[in-house]
Motif scaffolding. Structure first.
Motif, mmCIF file in Angstrom:
data_model
loop_
_atom_site.group_PDB
_atom_site.id
_atom_site.type_symbol
_atom_site.label_atom_id
_atom_site.label_comp_id
_atom_site.label_asym_id
_atom_site.label_seq_id
_atom_site.Cartn_x
_atom_site.Cartn_y
_atom_site.Cartn_z
ATOM 1 N N ALA A 62 -4.967 -16.624 -8.162
ATOM 2 C CA ALA A 62 -6.215 -16.453 -7.412
ATOM 3 C C ALA A 62 -6.010 -16.822 -5.949
ATOM 4 N N GLN A 63 -5.265 -17.880 -5.689
ATOM 5 C CA GLN A 63 -4.991 -18.276 -4.301
ATOM 6 C C GLN A 63 -4.149 -17.221 -3.592
ATOM 7 N N ILE A 64 -3.171 -16.678 -4.277
ATOM 8 C CA ILE A 64 -2.325 -15.625 -3.686
ATOM 9 C C ILE A 64 -3.178 -14.409 -3.348
ATOM 10 N N ILE A 65 -4.053 -14.020 -4.265
ATOM 11 C CA ILE A 65 -4.918 -12.858 -4.015
ATOM 12 C C ILE A 65 -5.841 -13.133 -2.835
ATOM 13 N N GLU A 66 -6.369 -14.344 -2.773
ATOM 14 C CA GLU A 66 -7.245 -14.696 -1.650
ATOM 15 C C GLU A 66 -6.486 -14.645 -0.323
ATOM 16 N N LEU A 67 -5.288 -15.190 -0.294
ATOM 17 C CA LEU A 67 -4.499 -15.170 0.942
ATOM 18 C C LEU A 67 -4.108 -13.752 1.334
ATOM 19 N N LEU A 68 -3.714 -12.953 0.360
ATOM 20 C CA LEU A 68 -3.368 -11.562 0.666
ATOM 21 C C LEU A 68 -4.584 -10.789 1.157
ATOM 22 N N THR A 69 -5.742 -11.084 0.578
ATOM 23 C CA THR A 69 -6.974 -10.416 1.010
ATOM 24 C C THR A 69 -7.294 -10.782 2.457
ATOM 25 N N GLN A 70 -7.062 -12.038 2.804
ATOM 26 C CA GLN A 70 -7.309 -12.469 4.186
ATOM 27 C C GLN A 70 -6.334 -11.814 5.158
ATOM 28 N N LEU A 71 -5.121 -11.537 4.697
ATOM 29 C CA LEU A 71 -4.116 -10.958 5.573
ATOM 30 C C LEU A 71 -4.267 -9.449 5.754
ATOM 31 N N VAL A 72 -4.955 -8.813 4.837
ATOM 32 C CA VAL A 72 -5.101 -7.352 4.926
ATOM 33 C C VAL A 72 -5.826 -7.002 6.232
ATOM 34 N N GLY A 73 -5.263 -6.092 6.959
ATOM 35 C CA GLY A 73 -5.870 -5.642 8.208
ATOM 36 C C GLY A 73 -5.446 -6.456 9.424
ATOM 37 N N ARG A 74 -4.796 -7.579 9.241
ATOM 38 C CA ARG A 74 -4.317 -8.358 10.378
ATOM 39 C C ARG A 74 -2.994 -7.786 10.862
ATOM 40 N N HIS A 75 -2.830 -7.823 12.135
ATOM 41 C CA HIS A 75 -1.579 -7.389 12.732
ATOM 42 C C HIS A 75 -0.649 -8.587 12.757
ATOM 43 N N PRO A 76 0.596 -8.426 12.362
ATOM 44 C CA PRO A 76 1.497 -9.585 12.258
ATOM 45 C C PRO A 76 1.710 -10.326 13.580
ATOM 46 N N ASP A 77 1.498 -9.691 14.711
ATOM 47 C CA ASP A 77 1.758 -10.337 15.996
ATOM 48 C C ASP A 77 0.536 -11.034 16.571
ATOM 49 N N THR A 78 -0.605 -11.021 15.893
ATOM 50 C CA THR A 78 -1.839 -11.546 16.494
ATOM 51 C C THR A 78 -2.143 -12.971 16.116
ATOM 52 N N ASP A 79 -1.309 -13.660 15.412
ATOM 53 C CA ASP A 79 -1.607 -15.056 15.050
ATOM 54 C C ASP A 79 -1.160 -16.004 16.077
#
Length: 79
Positions: A62-79
């Motif tokens: 569940a934590q992995i799914i939540e983290l992946l859901t949060q990452l969807v749509g983020r650009h890897p260079d914007t953090d």
């Protein structure tokens, strides 16, 4: 008819052997029963551990799914 001392002696010997074997079987049955009880307790403990592990895996997934859901749509260079 008089008692046959040889037959009486053989009967007594057979009776003693029968009682010895019966006692031995009773002891061995007690040991097996005790071992079976110990195995049942160990299986119960293993069942609890497997259940706890399953719950932990579910939480981690569940934590992995939540983290992946949060990452969807983020650009890897914007953090």
């Amino acid at each position: 008819m008089p008692e046959d001392p040889v037959a009486h002696s053989e009967l007594a010997a057979l009776t003693r052997r029968f009682e010895e074997v019966t006692d031995k079987h009773d002891r061995e049955f007690g040991i097996v029963k005790s071992d079976l009880t110990a195995v049942r307790l160990q299986i119960g403990n293993l069942d609890q551990k497997v259940e706890a592990l399953g719950e932990k895996i579910d939480r981690n997934q569940a934590q992995i799914i939540e983290l992946l859901t949060q990452l969807v749509g983020r650009h890897p260079d914007t953090d």
